[in-house]
Design an enzyme around this catalytic site. Structure first.
Site, mmCIF file in Angstrom:
data_model
loop_
_atom_site.group_PDB
_atom_site.id
_atom_site.type_symbol
_atom_site.label_atom_id
_atom_site.label_comp_id
_atom_site.label_asym_id
_atom_site.label_seq_id
_atom_site.Cartn_x
_atom_site.Cartn_y
_atom_site.Cartn_z
ATOM 1 N N ILE A 167 0.849 -1.188 0.000
ATOM 2 C CA ILE A 167 0.000 0.000 0.000
ATOM 3 C C ILE A 167 0.885 1.238 0.000
ATOM 4 O O ILE A 167 1.811 1.357 0.812
ATOM 5 C CB ILE A 167 -0.912 0.017 1.247
ATOM 6 C CG1 ILE A 167 -1.796 -1.238 1.287
ATOM 7 C CG2 ILE A 167 -1.756 1.275 1.294
ATOM 8 C CD1 ILE A 167 -2.542 -1.421 2.609
ATOM 9 N N SER A 168 0.650 2.181 -0.930
ATOM 10 C CA SER A 168 1.367 3.450 -1.002
ATOM 11 C C SER A 168 2.864 3.202 -1.156
ATOM 12 O O SER A 168 3.297 2.693 -2.185
ATOM 13 C CB SER A 168 1.036 4.311 0.224
ATOM 14 O OG SER A 168 1.544 5.615 0.069
ATOM 15 N N SER A 169 3.685 3.527 -0.157
ATOM 16 C CA SER A 169 5.111 3.225 -0.254
ATOM 17 C C SER A 169 5.330 1.740 -0.506
ATOM 18 O O SER A 169 6.225 1.342 -1.267
ATOM 19 C CB SER A 169 5.834 3.637 1.034
ATOM 20 O OG SER A 169 7.211 3.338 0.966
ATOM 21 N N ALA A 171 3.235 -0.148 -2.123
ATOM 22 C CA ALA A 171 2.853 -0.394 -3.521
ATOM 23 C C ALA A 171 3.992 -0.042 -4.456
ATOM 24 O O ALA A 171 4.264 -0.742 -5.439
ATOM 25 C CB ALA A 171 1.606 0.416 -3.876
ATOM 26 N N HIS A 308 -6.381 8.588 -1.614
ATOM 27 C CA HIS A 308 -5.162 7.787 -1.480
ATOM 28 C C HIS A 308 -5.367 6.578 -0.569
ATOM 29 O O HIS A 308 -4.810 5.510 -0.823
ATOM 30 C CB HIS A 308 -4.035 8.667 -0.932
ATOM 31 C CG HIS A 308 -2.699 7.993 -0.919
ATOM 32 N ND1 HIS A 308 -2.074 7.545 -2.066
ATOM 33 C CD2 HIS A 308 -1.863 7.670 0.109
ATOM 34 C CE1 HIS A 308 -0.916 6.990 -1.756
ATOM 35 N NE2 HIS A 308 -0.768 7.049 -0.445
#
Length: 441
Positions: A167-169, A171, A308
Site C-alpha cells: 500500500i502506497s510506499s 505499492a 489515497h
C-alpha cells in the site's frame, strides 16, 4: 576425610530442598513478563511459532537494517506459498499485520505472510535510490529478498508461488520488487503506487515530487525499458501485476495509474487496449490486458471518487484471486516459460483460416495450456481444431484438447481456426501462453 554413602545428608533436608527449588521456579515464572505476540527467533533456531506474529532476526543480507516479521498459520500447507505484505509510509510490519486481512486469509488458505518493516525515521521504503532500482544493488529490496530466501529455506516454500503486495510506499516497493526480481516473484498487487523507477532520484532524497504529482509521462516502451534495465539480460517470464488506484488520490496522483498500466503491459508484450472491461463493484472499473480471466498478465482497478487511502477490508481476497491462492474461479494453469507462436492465414472475400503453431522454447514441460490472443475488429471464429475457442471474437482464449495438453521443452502443438471477417483478415499481433507473452515469428 573420605565420605562413604552413609555420610550423605539424610532425613527431611532433601524434601525441603525440592520444595524450595519448586517455590523459586514458581516465583521466577511469576516475575517473567508474558511473551509478546512478536517474539524473536534466530535464523538457526526452530521455525517460528504458529499463528503469531514473530520477529525473525539474522535472516540474511540486510543492508538497510529492515526488520522481518513472519506469520505462519496453524494449518500451513506443505510447500506453502509466500505473500510479502509491504507497509505504507509511517507504517510498520505489525501495523500491516493488524490493518490488513492477510493473516486471516493465511489461516484459511495455508500460505505464509512476510511483513518487512522499515527502521529509518521516515518509515518509507527506498524506491528512489540507484541501489534500490537494480537487482542485487543494495538497500531495501536486497533485505526483502533475504527474508524470502529465509522463508523458502525454513519452510520448503514453493518458489513458483511467491507474491508481493503493498500500500502506497509498499505499492511502490511492490513495483520495485517485481522489476528487480522477476525470477523470484510470480505476481504483485500494488495499491496506490507509481511505476517502477518513477520515484528515482540521485541526490539521496526519498521523495520525487514530479512523480508524486503525476507529471512524469513516458511511452510504454520507455517505462518497460526501465524495468528491463534493472536485470539486464533476463529473458524469462515476467510477474503478473494487479494495479489499484483512486481517481481523487492527492498524494500519488491518478495519472500514475495509467503510467503503471503502460509499463507493465509493455513488459508483458501485450497491447494497451483492454482485453476485457467490467465493474466488479459500484464505482469500480476493472480492465484486463493480455487475457480475460482472473489471472491476466495485467489487471487494473480504478476506484471512482476514492482518495489515497483506498485499501479496504475484502480487497485482500481479490488479491488472492489474482494470485491464484484462494481456489476461486477455474484452476490456474501452471506458468509457462518462454514460448513462440507462428501463424499462417489464408483469406478470401469474407472468411479466413489460421494455422497456429505454439512452441515451448523453455526448459520445463507445459502441462495444460491456454493460448490468449485478440482478434482484429470484425473477425469472428466459426469453428476450430486442436483447441476450444472462447469467446468467438475480441479477446479469445484457446484451451488445449485432452490429447495435446502437454508440450515438452522444444516441442510444438499445431491448432487452427476458421473465422469470418469484414475486411481485416490479419492475424493477431500478440499471444500469451498461460499468461506469459510469447514471441512471434
Amino acid at each position: 576425610m573420605t565420605h562413604t554413602p552413609h555420610d550423605r545428608p539424610r532425613g527431611p533436608r532433601r524434601p525441603v530442598l525440592v520444595a524450595l527449588l519448586g517455590a523459586l521456579v514458581a516465583l521466577l515464572a511469576a516475575m517473567l513478563p508474558t511473551a509478546p505476540a512478536a517474539a524473536a527467533a534466530n535464523a538457526g533456531a526452530e521455525a517460528a511459532p504458529r499463528a503469531a506474529l514473530t520477529e525473525i532476526t539474522g535472516f540474511g543480507t540486510n543492508p538497510s537494517n529492515l526488520q522481518m516479521y513472519l506469520y505462519v498459520p496453524d494449518s500451513v500447507t506443505a510447500n506453502p506459498a509466500i505473500v510479502v505484505a509491504v507497509h505504507y509510509c509511517t507504517g510498520s510490519g505489525p501495523a500491516m499485520y493488524n490493518g490488513t486481512e492477510y493473516a486471516q486469509l493465511a489461516d484459511k488458505y495455508g500460505f505464509i505472510v512476510v511483513y518487512p518493516s522499515v527502521t529509518r525515521s521516515s518509515k518509507c521504503f527506498d524506491v528512489a535510490s540507484p541501489q534500490a532500482l537494480t537487482r542485487g544493488g543494495g538497500s531495501d529490496p536486497v533485505g526483502i529478498k533475504s527474508m524470502v530466501d529465509w522463508t523458502v529455506r525454513t519452510y520448503d516454500a514453493d518458489t513458483d508461488r511467491i507474491f508481493a503486495t503493498g500500500i502506497s510506499s509498499g505499492a511502490m516497493m511492490t513495483n520495485v520488487l517485481l522489476g528487480d526480481y522477476p525470477d523470484v516473484f510470480a505476481a504483485g498487487a500494488a495499491f496506490a503506487g507509481v511505476p517502477f523507477a518513477c520515484f528515482a532520484t540521485t541526490n539521496g532524497s526519498e521523495w520525487n515530487s514530479d512523480c508524486a504529482n503525476g507529471t512524469i509521462i513516458r511511452t510504454p516502451q520507455a517505462w518497460g525499458d526501465l524495468v528491463r534495465g534493472a536485470y539486464p539480460g533476463y529473458t524469462g517470464p515476467r510477474p503478473r501485476m494487479q494495479l489499484w488506484h483512486g481517481t481523487t488520490d492527492d498524494v500519488l496522483r491518478y495519472p500514475n495509474f495509467g503510467e503503471e498500466i503502460k509499463q507493465w503491459t509493455d513488459v508483458h508484450g501485450v497491447g494497451q487496449t483492454p482485453a476485457a472491461t467490467d465493474s466488479p463493484q459500484s464505482n469500480w472499473t476493472r480492465t484486463r490486458y493480455g487475457g480475460t480471466g482472473d489471472r491476466a498478465p495485467v489487471e487494473a482497478i480504478s476506484l471512482q471518487g476514492t482518495g489515497h487511502n483506498l485499501y479496504a477490508w475484502g480487497m485482500g481476497e481479490r488479491v488472492l484471486t489474482f494470485f491464484g491462492l484462494n481456489g476461486s474461479g477455474p484452476a490456474p494453469q501452471p506458468p509457462a516459460g518462454p514460448c513462440k507462436v507462428t501463424v499462417t492465414t489464408n483469406a478470401w472475400s469474407t472468411g479466413l483460416t489460421a494455422s497456429v503453431t505454439v512452441t515451448n522454447t523453455g526448459t520445463t514441460a507445459v502441462n495444460g495450456w491456454k493460448l490468449g490472443f485478440s482478434l482484429p475488429a470484425g473477425q469472428t471464429v466459426t469453428n476450430g481444431w486442436g483447441a476450444t475457442y472462447s469467446p468467438a471474437s475480441g479477446a479469445v482464449t484457446a484451451t488445449n484438447a485432452t490429447y495435446n495438453a502437454a508440450i515438452a521443452p522444444g516441442a510444438s502443438v499445431s491448432i487452427g481456426y476458421q473465422a469470418n471477417h469484414t475486411g481485416n483478415s490479419a492475424a493477431p499481433s500478440s499471444y500469451t501462453l498461460n499468461g506469459t507473452a510469447c514471441t512471434t515469428g
